[in-house]
Design a protein around this motif. Structure first.
Motif, PDB file in Angstrom:
ATOM      1  N   LYS A 187       0.852  -1.180   0.000  1.00  0.00           N
ATOM      2  CA  LYS A 187       0.000   0.000   0.000  1.00  0.00           C
ATOM      3  C   LYS A 187       0.888   1.230   0.000  1.00  0.00           C
ATOM      4  O   LYS A 187       1.681   1.443   0.924  1.00  0.00           O
ATOM      5  N   ILE A 188       0.765   2.034  -1.039  1.00  0.00           N
ATOM      6  CA  ILE A 188       1.540   3.263  -1.171  1.00  0.00           C
ATOM      7  C   ILE A 188       0.615   4.442  -0.869  1.00  0.00           C
ATOM      8  O   ILE A 188      -0.432   4.595  -1.516  1.00  0.00           O
ATOM      9  N   THR A 189       0.993   5.236   0.091  1.00  0.00           N
ATOM     10  CA  THR A 189       0.178   6.391   0.469  1.00  0.00           C
ATOM     11  C   THR A 189       0.913   7.677   0.107  1.00  0.00           C
ATOM     12  O   THR A 189       2.015   7.948   0.601  1.00  0.00           O
ATOM     13  N   GLY A 190       0.287   8.440  -0.788  1.00  0.00           N
ATOM     14  CA  GLY A 190       0.854   9.723  -1.181  1.00  0.00           C
ATOM     15  C   GLY A 190      -0.019  10.853  -0.666  1.00  0.00           C
ATOM     16  O   GLY A 190      -0.430  10.867   0.503  1.00  0.00           O
ATOM     17  N   GLN A 191      -0.335  11.780  -1.558  1.00  0.00           N
ATOM     18  CA  GLN A 191      -1.236  12.881  -1.209  1.00  0.00           C
ATOM     19  C   GLN A 191      -2.139  13.136  -2.411  1.00  0.00           C
ATOM     20  O   GLN A 191      -1.676  13.473  -3.496  1.00  0.00           O
ATOM     21  N   MET A 197      -3.945  19.356 -11.264  1.00  0.00           N
ATOM     22  CA  MET A 197      -2.948  20.079 -10.465  1.00  0.00           C
ATOM     23  C   MET A 197      -2.040  19.089  -9.725  1.00  0.00           C
ATOM     24  O   MET A 197      -1.994  19.056  -8.496  1.00  0.00           O
ATOM     25  N   PRO A 198      -1.320  18.233 -10.448  1.00  0.00           N
ATOM     26  CA  PRO A 198      -0.527  17.175  -9.798  1.00  0.00           C
ATOM     27  C   PRO A 198       0.581  17.706  -8.904  1.00  0.00           C
ATOM     28  O   PRO A 198       1.038  17.002  -7.998  1.00  0.00           O
ATOM     29  N   HIS A 199       1.007  18.972  -9.134  1.00  0.00           N
ATOM     30  CA  HIS A 199       2.091  19.528  -8.325  1.00  0.00           C
ATOM     31  C   HIS A 199       1.662  19.794  -6.888  1.00  0.00           C
ATOM     32  O   HIS A 199       2.507  20.018  -6.012  1.00  0.00           O
ATOM     33  N   LEU A 200       0.349  19.751  -6.630  1.00  0.00           N
ATOM     34  CA  LEU A 200      -0.156  19.990  -5.270  1.00  0.00           C
ATOM     35  C   LEU A 200      -0.258  18.699  -4.441  1.00  0.00           C
ATOM     36  O   LEU A 200      -0.661  18.754  -3.288  1.00  0.00           O
ATOM     37  N   GLY A 201       0.096  17.579  -5.034  1.00  0.00           N
ATOM     38  CA  GLY A 201       0.003  16.316  -4.313  1.00  0.00           C
ATOM     39  C   GLY A 201       1.250  15.470  -4.491  1.00  0.00           C
ATOM     40  O   GLY A 201       2.285  15.937  -4.996  1.00  0.00           O
ATOM     41  N   ILE A 245      -6.442  12.555  -8.537  1.00  0.00           N
ATOM     42  CA  ILE A 245      -5.296  11.717  -8.172  1.00  0.00           C
ATOM     43  C   ILE A 245      -5.573  11.146  -6.790  1.00  0.00           C
ATOM     44  O   ILE A 245      -5.817  11.901  -5.844  1.00  0.00           O
ATOM     45  N   PRO A 246      -5.566   9.822  -6.640  1.00  0.00           N
ATOM     46  CA  PRO A 246      -5.984   9.221  -5.373  1.00  0.00           C
ATOM     47  C   PRO A 246      -4.949   9.393  -4.273  1.00  0.00           C
ATOM     48  O   PRO A 246      -3.784   9.731  -4.514  1.00  0.00           O
ATOM     49  N   GLU A 247      -5.403   9.123  -3.072  1.00  0.00           N
ATOM     50  CA  GLU A 247      -4.534   9.211  -1.899  1.00  0.00           C
ATOM     51  C   GLU A 247      -3.563   8.037  -1.834  1.00  0.00           C
ATOM     52  O   GLU A 247      -2.418   8.176  -1.411  1.00  0.00           O
ATOM     53  N   ASP A 248      -4.046   6.858  -2.264  1.00  0.00           N
ATOM     54  CA  ASP A 248      -3.200   5.666  -2.142  1.00  0.00           C
ATOM     55  C   ASP A 248      -3.451   4.688  -3.282  1.00  0.00           C
ATOM     56  O   ASP A 248      -4.435   4.777  -4.020  1.00  0.00           O
TER      57      ASP A 248
END
Length: 388
Positions: A187-191, A197-201, A245-248
């Motif tokens: 499980k990979i958790t990003g933001q 706006m991919p630069h915000l996550g 763009i999902p969280e994980d």
């Protein structure tokens, strides 16, 4: 010994096999299957024990003094919808004998019947009918519940039908014949953020994509090229809509190998690569590595015995003593960890439709039932024969 001319026994085995095919039961639920097998074994005059590993059956045949050996067949079916049109197709929706365990049971039952009537051996044979080979480790449970304490045996033997080989060809070899099978979940958790706006996550999908490719360097750059390994990511689960763009992300897959030291390298390498890729992108992760079936490793001495029995059964020209090992897994491996023994493949190629194992169109090739039973008989007489 070849029983191809024993038309009555072949007819019995065909009837048993087709009944079992029509009434499939999956892991640890083989209740009716267990009772059917028990009733037949008792009708042959064997001592029968039920209940080990819940639905397992063990029958014992003793004739005089001598060593004891165990012969194993698996009983469970698969959670699959059958797509054949044979008269004996599955009567249980969503379950089918797509791996030929119905044939394995019928061949071992045939051997039990023949040997009970023709006791050309001195010693003891335990006929082991094992539940839950498919994913659930019934072989491990039988061993843990004292299979070889209750039924002592000097060696244990198994056989599997193999549609990739021509019908009537047999194959085995010393050492690893089938692979160890482990599973991974990452499980990979990003933001999460707006897809525009991919630069915000921190995009876990991109991280997962990089990770999948990085994992392939294990086989190409980390493990010795002469050691066969597989690292396959088989599931990618992420997101719910097209512009977010999902969280994980959750990745799942399978890891295969033959040697214990390689298996350890795989596990440590996966952990290191996951950690490195995720930290490089500022993401966190949760890795679950589950060790599954060990490799199926044949004992060299017992393999020689099985080779002789196979040659007696089908002839030297139809016995392959150096087959390419399979990356598939088999829980008979647990029995081989407990006792020396050997696992062989029996070619069943040429079945209707030409289907391989775990295919919804698969049906066991009844034309080889007599070969498998003859092999079991020859193996018993090779090891326990009164003229040995």
């Amino acid at each position: 010994m070849k029983i191809s001319q024993d038309a009555a026994l072949v007819a019995h085995m065909t009837k048993w096999r087709r009944h079992l095919h029509a009434h499939p039961e999956t892991a640890f639920e083989e209740v009716a299957t267990s009772d059917y097998v028990r009733d037949l074994l008792e009708s042959f005059g064997l001592q029968v024990h039920q209940g080990i590993a819940k639905t397992g059956v063990v029958a014992t045949l003793t004739n005089g003094d001598g060593p004891a050996i165990a012969l194993r067949a698996d009983m469970d079916a698969l959670d699959m919808v059958e797509h054949t049109n044979v008269p004996h197709r599955s009567t249980h929706d969503g379950k089918m004998h797509g791996c030929g365990h119905d044939g394995h049971m019928a061949m071992l039952l045939g051997a039990a019947k023949y040997l009970s009537e023709n006791r050309h051996f001195n010693g003891t044979v335990h006929f082991v009918f094992q539940p839950a080979e498919e994913n659930e480790g019934g072989g491990r449970v039988m061993v843990e519940e004292g299979l070889f304490d209750k039924f002592p045996a000097q060696a244990v033997f198994g056989m599997h039908n193999w549609p990739e080989l021509p019908a009537g060809v047999m194959a085995t070899k010393p050492g690893p014949l089938m692979a160890a099978c482990d599973t991974i979940e990452i499980k990979i958790t990003g933001q999460g953020c707006h897809g525009a706006m991919p630069h915000l996550g921190r995009d876990p999908v991109v991280i997962a994509s990089e990770l999948i490719l990085a994992l392939q360097t294990i086989s190409s750059r980390i493990v010795n090229p002469q050691d066969a390994v597989v690292v396959s990511v088989t599931q990618i689960n992420a997101g719910h809509t097209w512009n977010v763009i999902p969280e994980d992300v959750v990745l799942r897959g399978t890891v295969r190998s033959f040697r214990p030291e390689v298996r350890e390298t795989l596990q440590s390498s996966i952990k290191r690569i996951v950690k490195g890729v995720c930290e490089a992108h500022g993401a966190s992760f949760d890795l679950t590595y589950n060790a599954g079936y060990p490799a199926t490793v044949n004992d060299p001495e017992q393999t020689e015995v099985c080779a002789r029995a196979a040659i007696k059964t089908v002839g030297e020209d139809k016995v392959d003593l150096n087959p390419v090992s399979s990356m598939g897994a088999e829980d008979f491996a647990y029995m081989l960890e407990a006792k020396p023994g050997c696992y062989v493949w029996l070619g069943t190629g040429g079945t209707p439709g030409g289907c391989l194992l775990h295919n919804p169109g698969f049906d066991f090739n009844d034309g080889v039932l007599h070969i498998g039973t003859s092999y079991w008989i020859n193996l018993v007489e090779e090891i326990l024969g009164s003229d040995r």
